[in-house]
Scaffold this motif. Structure first.
Motif, PDB file in Angstrom:
ATOM      1  N   PRO A  73       7.115  -0.713  -4.414  1.00 39.16           N
ATOM      2  CA  PRO A  73       5.881   0.065  -4.228  1.00 39.16           C
ATOM      3  C   PRO A  73       6.175   1.555  -4.432  1.00 39.16           C
ATOM      4  CG  PRO A  73       6.157  -1.546  -2.474  1.00 39.16           C
ATOM      5  CD  PRO A  73       7.435  -1.549  -3.243  1.00 39.16           C
ATOM      6  N   ILE A  74       5.270   2.265  -5.041  1.00 31.80           N
ATOM      7  CA  ILE A  74       5.572   3.629  -5.460  1.00 31.80           C
ATOM      8  C   ILE A  74       5.757   4.588  -4.286  1.00 31.80           C
ATOM      9  CG2 ILE A  74       3.253   4.603  -5.730  1.00 31.80           C
ATOM     10  CD1 ILE A  74       4.222   5.578  -8.540  1.00 31.80           C
ATOM     11  N   PHE A  75       5.327   4.184  -3.075  1.00 28.60           N
ATOM     12  CA  PHE A  75       5.568   5.070  -1.928  1.00 28.60           C
ATOM     13  C   PHE A  75       7.050   5.214  -1.631  1.00 28.60           C
ATOM     14  CE2 PHE A  75       5.545   1.075   0.461  1.00 28.60           C
ATOM     15  CZ  PHE A  75       6.434   1.299   1.504  1.00 28.60           C
ATOM     16  N   PHE A  76       7.897   4.340  -2.173  1.00 27.39           N
ATOM     17  CA  PHE A  76       9.347   4.522  -2.046  1.00 27.39           C
ATOM     18  C   PHE A  76       9.782   5.857  -2.643  1.00 27.39           C
ATOM     19  CE2 PHE A  76      10.665  -0.293  -2.043  1.00 27.39           C
ATOM     20  CZ  PHE A  76       9.944  -0.482  -0.883  1.00 27.39           C
ATOM     21  N   THR A  77       9.037   6.353  -3.625  1.00 29.91           N
ATOM     22  CA  THR A  77       9.382   7.627  -4.266  1.00 29.91           C
ATOM     23  C   THR A  77       8.813   8.827  -3.521  1.00 29.91           C
ATOM     24  OG1 THR A  77       7.449   7.775  -5.749  1.00 29.91           O
ATOM     25  CG2 THR A  77       9.296   6.417  -6.489  1.00 29.91           C
ATOM     26  N   HIS A  78       8.053   8.575  -2.455  1.00 29.46           N
ATOM     27  CA  HIS A  78       7.393   9.653  -1.714  1.00 29.46           C
ATOM     28  C   HIS A  78       8.037   9.890  -0.343  1.00 29.46           C
ATOM     29  CE1 HIS A  78       3.600   8.122  -4.028  1.00 29.46           C
ATOM     30  NE2 HIS A  78       4.379   8.844  -4.799  1.00 29.46           N
ATOM     31  N   TRP A 137      -7.503  -8.030   2.359  1.00 27.80           N
ATOM     32  CA  TRP A 137      -6.902  -9.091   3.181  1.00 27.80           C
ATOM     33  C   TRP A 137      -5.906  -8.523   4.190  1.00 27.80           C
ATOM     34  CZ3 TRP A 137      -6.727  -8.753  -2.206  1.00 27.80           C
ATOM     35  CH2 TRP A 137      -7.773  -9.425  -2.859  1.00 27.80           C
ATOM     36  N   GLY A 138      -6.066  -7.258   4.554  1.00 27.32           N
ATOM     37  CA  GLY A 138      -5.154  -6.619   5.484  1.00 27.32           C
ATOM     38  C   GLY A 138      -4.129  -5.767   4.752  1.00 27.32           C
ATOM     39  N   TYR A 139      -3.088  -5.363   5.467  1.00 33.26           N
ATOM     40  CA  TYR A 139      -2.036  -4.545   4.854  1.00 33.26           C
ATOM     41  C   TYR A 139      -1.345  -5.321   3.739  1.00 33.26           C
ATOM     42  CZ  TYR A 139       2.506  -2.287   4.234  1.00 33.26           C
ATOM     43  OH  TYR A 139       3.621  -1.706   3.686  1.00 33.26           O
ATOM     44  N   ALA A 140      -1.074  -4.649   2.631  1.00 35.71           N
ATOM     45  CA  ALA A 140      -0.364  -5.274   1.528  1.00 35.71           C
ATOM     46  C   ALA A 140       0.457  -4.221   0.799  1.00 35.71           C
ATOM     47  CB  ALA A 140      -1.333  -5.947   0.558  1.00 35.71           C
ATOM     48  N   ALA A 141       1.664  -4.596   0.396  1.00 30.53           N
ATOM     49  CA  ALA A 141       2.538  -3.714  -0.377  1.00 30.53           C
ATOM     50  C   ALA A 141       2.579  -4.216  -1.810  1.00 30.53           C
ATOM     51  CB  ALA A 141       3.934  -3.680   0.224  1.00 30.53           C
ATOM     52  N   ALA A 142       1.891  -3.515  -2.692  1.00 32.37           N
ATOM     53  CA  ALA A 142       1.824  -3.901  -4.099  1.00 32.37           C
ATOM     54  C   ALA A 142       2.818  -3.084  -4.912  1.00 32.37           C
ATOM     55  CB  ALA A 142       0.412  -3.687  -4.633  1.00 32.37           C
ATOM     56  N   GLU A 143       3.251  -3.660  -6.023  1.00 34.64           N
ATOM     57  CA  GLU A 143       4.172  -2.963  -6.918  1.00 34.64           C
ATOM     58  C   GLU A 143       3.894  -3.392  -8.356  1.00 34.64           C
ATOM     59  OE1 GLU A 143       8.319  -4.284  -6.618  1.00 34.64           O
ATOM     60  OE2 GLU A 143       7.646  -5.799  -5.193  1.00 34.64           O
TER      61      GLU A 143
END
Length: 245
Positions: A73-78, A137-143
Motif C-alpha cells: 500500500p502506498i502509505f508505506f512511502t508516507h 466493507w470496513g478497513y482495507a489495505a489495497a495495493e
C-alpha cells in the motif's frame, strides 16, 4: 519487520539516547533475512517477491529494489517519512537511495492505475495511489496488485505522494477537487475514500489521511518538516550509524 510503515520505529529506537537499541537491529530486525521474517513478508504479500526484504523485480517498467509485491500500500512511502528525509539514505539493498525507491513504488502504483487490469471505474492518470483506507466493507489495505484491490481509492494515496511524483499527484488532486465535487469534498477536505464501481463514498475524514496530505505537501513545497526533524543531533548520529555515506 519490514517492508512496511514501521521503519521509523526502528530508527527512533536506534536514535534514543537513553533506551537505544543496537544499530545492528536495522539489518537483524527491520531487514531481517531469517526464515521467520521471510515467512512474514510472504504471508501478508501472498508472494515471494520481496520476501527477503530486497526485491529486484520490474513492474510496469519500473525496477523495485526494496518492497514486498509491487511495494505494498502506498502509505508505506508516507508514514515513516513525514519527518525522516529519505533523500540520500542508502543501505546495502538500495541501488541509489530510499527516495528513489519510494518514488519507484509510487510510479508503479501510478502505472498500475493507468493499466487498470481489473477495469475499475475512474482509475487512471487522475485517480491512482492504492492504499489503506475505509472501504464499503470496513478497513482495507489495497495495493497495486490485481488480487489486492477492490476498486476503492483514497485521495491521500496520490496527493501525499507529491514529493515523489509532483505532476502526477497534482493531476489527481485537481481531478478529485474539480470533477468529484461534493461527492468527495466536504467541510474538512477530502473524504477518506470512494469506490465508483458501486457509487460509494466514505462519510469520514480520516486524520491519518489528512495529516499525510498536509505534511507531505509541505515537504514537497519547502522541505520544512524534513529539515527540522533531520536537524536533531540524535537523528543525525543514528543516520551515520545505520546508512551508507
Amino acid at each position: 519487520m519490514g517492508w512496511n510503515e514501521t521503519m521509523i520505529t526502528y530508527l527512533l529506537a536506534i536514535a534514543s539516547p537513553t533506551h537505544g537499541i543496537s544499530p545492528d537491529m536495522y539489518y537483524s530486525g527491520w531487514a531481517s533475512q531469517e526464515q521467520e521474517a521471510c515467512d512474514y513478508r510472504a504471508g501478508w504479500g501472498q508472494t515471494t517477491d520481496g520476501a527477503k526484504y530486497y526485491n529486484g523485480n520490474t513492474y510496469y517498467g519500473v525496477k523495485l529494489d526494496v518492497g514486498v509485491n509491487t511495494g505494498g500500500p502506498i502509505f508505506f512511502t508516507h508514514f515513516s517519512f513525514f519527518g525522516f528525509d529519505p533523500r540520500g539514505l542508502k543501505d546495502k539493498y538500495t541501488s541509489k537511495d530510499y527516495f528513489d525507491n519510494l518514488r519507484n513504488i509510487a510510479l508503479i502504483s501510478y502505472r498500475y492505475s493507468i493499466e487498470n487490469p481489473n477495469k475499475r471505474l475512474g482509475f487512471g492518470s487522475g485517480c491512482w495511489g492504492l492504499t489503506a483506507s475505509e472501504s464499503p466493507w470496513g478497513y482495507a489495505a489495497a495495493e497495486a496488485v490485481a488480487h489486492h484491490e477492490y476498486g476503492t481509492m483514497s485521495p491521500a494515496g496520490a496527493i501525499a505522494s507529491i514529493p515523489y511524483l509532483p505532476e502526477e499527484s497534482m493531476d489527481a488532486l485537481k481531478n478529485y477537487y474539480r470533477n468529484f465535487g461534493t461527492f468527495l469534498w466536504g467541510e474538512y477536505g477530502f473524504r477518506d475514500a470512494f469506490n465508483l464501481d458501486i457509487n460509494w463514498c466514505s462519510n469520514i475524514y480520516m486524520g491519518l489521511s489528512q495529516g499525510s496530505i498536509a505534511t507531505m505537501i509541505e515537504n514537497y513545497r519547502t522541505g520544512l518538516i524534513w529539515k527540522l526533524f533531520m536537524k536533531d543531533p540524535d537523528i543525525q548520529k543514528m543516520r551515520n550509524k545505520v546508512f551508507i555515506k
